[in-house]
Design a protein around this motif. Structure first.
Motif, PDB file in Angstrom:
ATOM      1  N   VAL A  76       1.874  -3.820   1.779  1.00 56.52           N
ATOM      2  CA  VAL A  76       2.388  -3.087   2.795  1.00 56.52           C
ATOM      3  C   VAL A  76       3.956  -2.482   2.264  1.00 56.52           C
ATOM      4  N   ILE A  77       4.385  -3.525   1.620  1.00 57.67           N
ATOM      5  CA  ILE A  77       5.803  -3.044   1.149  1.00 57.67           C
ATOM      6  C   ILE A  77       6.029  -2.412  -0.030  1.00 57.67           C
ATOM      7  N   ARG A  79       3.760  -0.212  -0.823  1.00 58.12           N
ATOM      8  CA  ARG A  79       3.207   1.229  -0.542  1.00 58.12           C
ATOM      9  C   ARG A  79       4.308   2.069  -0.007  1.00 58.12           C
ATOM     10  N   ARG A  80       5.230   1.242   0.785  1.00 55.50           N
ATOM     11  CA  ARG A  80       6.230   1.980   1.340  1.00 55.50           C
ATOM     12  C   ARG A  80       7.368   2.465   0.385  1.00 55.50           C
ATOM     13  N   ARG A  81       7.454   1.705  -0.848  1.00 53.27           N
ATOM     14  CA  ARG A  81       8.310   2.182  -1.969  1.00 53.27           C
ATOM     15  C   ARG A  81       7.916   3.020  -2.843  1.00 53.27           C
TER      16      ARG A  81
END
Length: 82
Positions: A76-77, A79-81
Motif C-alpha cells: 500500500v505504501i 503504490r502511493r509513492r
C-alpha cells in the motif's frame, strides 16, 4: 601587485578549524540527544500493555500473519509513492 608585502590569502586557518570543530561537536551532541530521545520513546513503548509490547506479543503468537500484514502495508505504501 603580487609581492608588495600583502599576502594573497589571509591566514584564517586556526579560526576556521575551531569553527569547524565546534560545528562537528554541536552536531554530535544533537545526534546523541536525538538518539537518547528515540531510545527513551522505544523503552516507554515497550512497557507492559503499551502498543509496542502488544505488537511484539502478537508477532510472536502469529508470525505468519504478522509477515502478511507487513507485506500488505508495504504494498500500500509503495503504490502511493509511485
Amino acid at each position: 601587485m603580487i609581492g608588495e608585502g600583502e599576502p594573497l590569502q589571509q591566514s584564517d586557518g586556526p579560526r576556521k578549524l575551531d569553527e569547524a570543530m565546534e560545528a562537528v561537536y554541536t552536531a554530535a551532541e544533537t545526534v546523541k540527544a536525538a538518539a537518547q530521545n528515540v531510545a527513551d520513546a522505544i523503552e516507554a513503548a515497550r512497557q507492559p500493555g503499551a502498543p509496542l509490547d502488544r505488537l511484539v506479543r502478537w508477532t510472536r503468537e502469529a508470525p505468519l500473519h504478522a509477515v502478511t500484514v507487513a507485506f500488505l502495508v508495504g504494498v500500500v505504501i509503495g503504490r502511493r509513492r509511485s
